[in-house]
Structure formats: structure tokens, C-alpha cells
Enzyme design. Sequence first.
Site, PDB file in Angstrom:
ATOM      1  N   TYR A   1      42.241  40.161  48.044  1.00 42.21           N
ATOM      2  CA  TYR A   1      41.889  41.531  47.636  1.00 42.21           C
ATOM      3  C   TYR A   1      42.074  42.493  48.806  1.00 42.21           C
ATOM      4  CZ  TYR A   1      38.960  45.431  46.030  1.00 42.21           C
ATOM      5  OH  TYR A   1      38.497  46.678  45.674  1.00 42.21           O
TER       6      TYR A   1
ATOM      7  N   LYS B   1      44.728  45.674  49.208  1.00 47.98           N
ATOM      8  CA  LYS B   1      44.263  47.045  49.421  1.00 47.98           C
ATOM      9  C   LYS B   1      44.733  47.585  50.773  1.00 47.98           C
ATOM     10  CE  LYS B   1      41.925  47.892  45.609  1.00 47.98           C
ATOM     11  NZ  LYS B   1      42.269  49.008  44.702  1.00 47.98           N
TER      12      LYS B   1
ATOM     13  N   ASP C   1      49.929  47.889  31.037  1.00 51.19           N
ATOM     14  CA  ASP C   1      49.610  47.048  32.195  1.00 51.19           C
ATOM     15  C   ASP C   1      50.309  47.662  33.400  1.00 51.19           C
ATOM     16  OD1 ASP C   1      49.585  45.103  34.202  1.00 51.19           O
ATOM     17  OD2 ASP C   1      49.708  43.454  32.769  1.00 51.19           O
ATOM     18  N   VAL C   2      49.551  48.045  34.405  1.00 51.62           N
ATOM     19  CA  VAL C   2      50.142  48.760  35.555  1.00 51.62           C
ATOM     20  C   VAL C   2      51.086  47.878  36.377  1.00 51.62           C
ATOM     21  CG1 VAL C   2      48.170  50.326  35.745  1.00 51.62           C
ATOM     22  CG2 VAL C   2      48.240  48.270  37.168  1.00 51.62           C
TER      23      VAL C   2
HETATM   24  N1  NAD Z   1      33.393  49.075  42.546  1.00 52.68           N
HETATM   25  C1  NAD Z   1      33.509  48.968  43.864  1.00 52.68           C
HETATM   26  O1  NAD Z   1      32.546  48.739  44.573  1.00 52.68           O
HETATM   27  C2  NAD Z   1      34.858  49.162  44.510  1.00 52.68           C
HETATM   28  C3  NAD Z   1      34.928  49.200  45.899  1.00 52.68           C
HETATM   29  C4  NAD Z   1      36.145  49.430  46.515  1.00 52.68           C
HETATM   30  C5  NAD Z   1      37.270  49.637  45.749  1.00 52.68           C
HETATM   31  N2  NAD Z   1      37.194  49.588  44.393  1.00 52.68           N
HETATM   32  C6  NAD Z   1      38.418  49.863  43.629  1.00 52.68           C
HETATM   33  O2  NAD Z   1      38.172  50.949  42.775  1.00 52.68           O
HETATM   34  C7  NAD Z   1      39.044  50.875  41.645  1.00 52.68           C
HETATM   35  C8  NAD Z   1      38.242  51.032  40.378  1.00 52.68           C
HETATM   36  O3  NAD Z   1      37.346  49.948  40.290  1.00 52.68           O
HETATM   37  P1  NAD Z   1      36.019  49.965  39.409  1.00 52.68           P
HETATM   38  O4  NAD Z   1      34.940  49.491  40.288  1.00 52.68           O
HETATM   39  O5  NAD Z   1      35.886  51.252  38.687  1.00 52.68           O
HETATM   40  O6  NAD Z   1      36.376  48.747  38.428  1.00 52.68           O
HETATM   41  P2  NAD Z   1      36.377  48.591  36.841  1.00 52.68           P
HETATM   42  O7  NAD Z   1      36.621  47.147  36.612  1.00 52.68           O
HETATM   43  O8  NAD Z   1      35.180  49.231  36.261  1.00 52.68           O
HETATM   44  O9  NAD Z   1      37.663  49.439  36.418  1.00 52.68           O
HETATM   45  C9  NAD Z   1      38.967  49.013  36.722  1.00 52.68           C
HETATM   46  C10 NAD Z   1      39.867  49.357  35.551  1.00 52.68           C
HETATM   47  O10 NAD Z   1      41.204  48.931  35.872  1.00 52.68           O
HETATM   48  C11 NAD Z   1      41.761  48.365  34.706  1.00 52.68           C
HETATM   49  N3  NAD Z   1      42.833  47.428  35.022  1.00 52.68           N
HETATM   50  C12 NAD Z   1      42.740  46.280  35.742  1.00 52.68           C
HETATM   51  N4  NAD Z   1      43.926  45.679  35.787  1.00 52.68           N
HETATM   52  C13 NAD Z   1      44.796  46.446  35.082  1.00 52.68           C
HETATM   53  C14 NAD Z   1      46.167  46.343  34.762  1.00 52.68           C
HETATM   54  N5  NAD Z   1      46.915  45.302  35.165  1.00 52.68           N
HETATM   55  N6  NAD Z   1      46.748  47.328  34.028  1.00 52.68           N
HETATM   56  C15 NAD Z   1      45.997  48.370  33.588  1.00 52.68           C
HETATM   57  N7  NAD Z   1      44.695  48.520  33.852  1.00 52.68           N
HETATM   58  C16 NAD Z   1      44.101  47.567  34.589  1.00 52.68           C
HETATM   59  C17 NAD Z   1      40.605  47.649  34.032  1.00 52.68           C
HETATM   60  O11 NAD Z   1      40.868  47.377  32.660  1.00 52.68           O
HETATM   61  C18 NAD Z   1      39.473  48.635  34.250  1.00 52.68           C
HETATM   62  O12 NAD Z   1      39.377  49.563  33.187  1.00 52.68           O
HETATM   63  C19 NAD Z   1      39.760  49.524  41.766  1.00 52.68           C
HETATM   64  O13 NAD Z   1      41.047  49.740  42.320  1.00 52.68           O
HETATM   65  C20 NAD Z   1      38.884  48.749  42.726  1.00 52.68           C
HETATM   66  O14 NAD Z   1      39.592  47.763  43.426  1.00 52.68           O
HETATM   67  C21 NAD Z   1      36.026  49.340  43.755  1.00 52.68           C
END
Ligand code: NAD
Length: 247
Positions: free
Chosen positions: A152, A156, A61-62
Site C-alpha cells: 500500500y 501511494k 473500474d479505475v
Molecule cells: N481512510 C483513511 O484513513 C485513509 C488514509 C490515507 C489514505 N486514504 C486513501 O483515501 C482514499 C479514499 O479512501 P476511503 O478511506 O474514503 O475509502 P473507502 O473504501 O470508503 O472508499 C474508497 C472507494 O474507492 C472505490 N474503489 C476501490 N477500488 C476501485 C476500483 N478499482 N475502481 C473504482 N472504484 C474503486 C471503492 O468502491 C470505494 O467507494 C483512498 O485512495 C485511500 O487509500 C485513506
Amino acid sequence: MNRFEGKAVLLTGAASGMGRATARRLTAEGAAVFGVDRDEAGLEQTAGEIGSGRFVPHVADVSDEQAVIAAVAAAREQLGGLDVLANVAGIQRTTPLATLTVAELQELFAVNTIGTALFCREAALHLPDHTGVIVNIASSAATHGHPYMAAYAASKGAVLALTQTLAAELAPRGIRVLAISPGGVRTPLTAKVTFPEDADRSYYGRVLPLLGFGEPEDVAAAIAFAASADGRYWTGSELRLDGGSHI
Ligand SMILES: NC(=O)c1ccc[n+]([C@@H]2O[C@H](COP(=O)([O-])OP(=O)(O)OC[C@H]3O[C@@H](n4cnc5c(N)ncnc54)[C@H](O)[C@@H]3O)[C@@H](O)[C@H]2O)c1
């Protein structure tokens, strides 16, 4: 391209979405990737997709400080060093201001901001001078008013502030720190987004990407550029990778 031959990468969020795509991309370019996530099954799937022995899964867990310290130590031991840190793990919530709770604020900051800061602190101790790189994933929500995403967006925005500060602090060692801010990318995270029933529909028009939704591979390609020698002149700033959502 083999830009990561001989490079050791610690990547969080490796069990899904952009993190998984980044693990695929960097290992395909020669990296050994230590993939951290709290989703064990998802990590196994990533390892199965890569299948080359270049991916080491690690459940953690990060937001747990001791777990982060242990993960960085394990990454160094198992990869024989550490060249790149990519903080991709993150969570998103959509809540109107009136119902925003302390618990939600704390949860988002714990994972998105504190998790990122802890990995930066622990990894920076070991990243090599002159070539070490930290890539943080922020969001276009940090700088472009996305209604119902206050917690959120704030978490960020803090990632962007952290990135700039650490870029200045680590510059004397030649370590680069930068941020990529995606807009709408097709991942399990966006698939789960729901909006309040009484949400103002004009909101959707404000954030829709001109180029349509991005793919996780688009972000992985940007991370690969940022973390490779091709990105050698990039530090401290944010790349907004949002398909033209905010022009
Ligand atoms: N998808 C979008 O449109 C979007 C847009 C802007 C930013 N983001 C950011 O991009 C990053 C990746 O998102 P994604 O869309 O691939 O989402 P996703 O949900 O597919 O992947 C996120 C991963 O983070 C892991 N995670 C979450 N909380 C955790 C914790 N406490 N400890 C360890 N692992 C943890 C999850 O298990 C998951 O595997 C995130 O930081 C998200 O906020 C996503």
C-alpha cells in the site's frame, strides 16, 4: 461558498468515505460532479444524499484502461467539459512482508497507482489551460513507515512521485497537480483494517493522530480548497492531513 459554480469535476471513489464527502462538498459549492466508482449501490446512495441533479454516477473500474478512457469521454459529454480531476478511489491491504504476494502488489498498484495515472493522462488532455486542477489522494503511509503496509505504502509513494512529475510537466499549461496525504480517517476503509495476530503493538502508538481520527469531511474540505481558485499557488507538493500523527 460557491467556489465551484459552473465547474465540472470528475471524482473517483465517489461511492464511499472521502469520495462521497467530496461529492457532497463540491456539489454544495456549485459543482457538477461526475462520480466514478465500481460500487454501483454506493454511487446510488451518494446520488440520493445529494439529490440535486448535480451528481452523475458512473460505474467503472479505475484500473481498467478502456473503462477510464470511456469514463473521461462520458464525463466531458455529460458535464459539457472538465475542469477538475480528483483521484480518490483506492484500496488498502495489511500484510506482513513474509506473506506479501505478487498478486497483492499488482492489485494495489493497479488501483492506487495505475488507476490514478490513467485518469491523469486522459483528463489532462481536456483540462483547461491556466485553471485545470488534478488532486491525487496519497497517504501518510507513503512517507512515514507504517509496518505491514509495504504494498500500500509503495503504491501511494508512487502517487506522490507521479504528482510531482505531472506538476512539472503540466505547469507550462498552467494546470496544477497536487497531492493530499490523509492519516487515519474514519471511513469504511479504515473500519476494515486488521493487523497480523503477532503484530508489534508499539506500532499503534506510532500512527495514532494527536487530534484523534479525522472525518471524511476534513479531507473533502482540503480537496475543495486545493481544486478551487483559493489553491491557485499550490502545485507539485503534498499536504499531509493526519491530525498530527507524525510530528
Ligand atoms: N481512510 C483513511 O484513513 C485513509 C488514509 C490515507 C489514505 N486514504 C486513501 O483515501 C482514499 C479514499 O479512501 P476511503 O478511506 O474514503 O475509502 P473507502 O473504501 O470508503 O472508499 C474508497 C472507494 O474507492 C472505490 N474503489 C476501490 N477500488 C476501485 C476500483 N478499482 N475502481 C473504482 N472504484 C474503486 C471503492 O468502491 C470505494 O467507494 C483512498 O485512495 C485511500 O487509500 C485513506
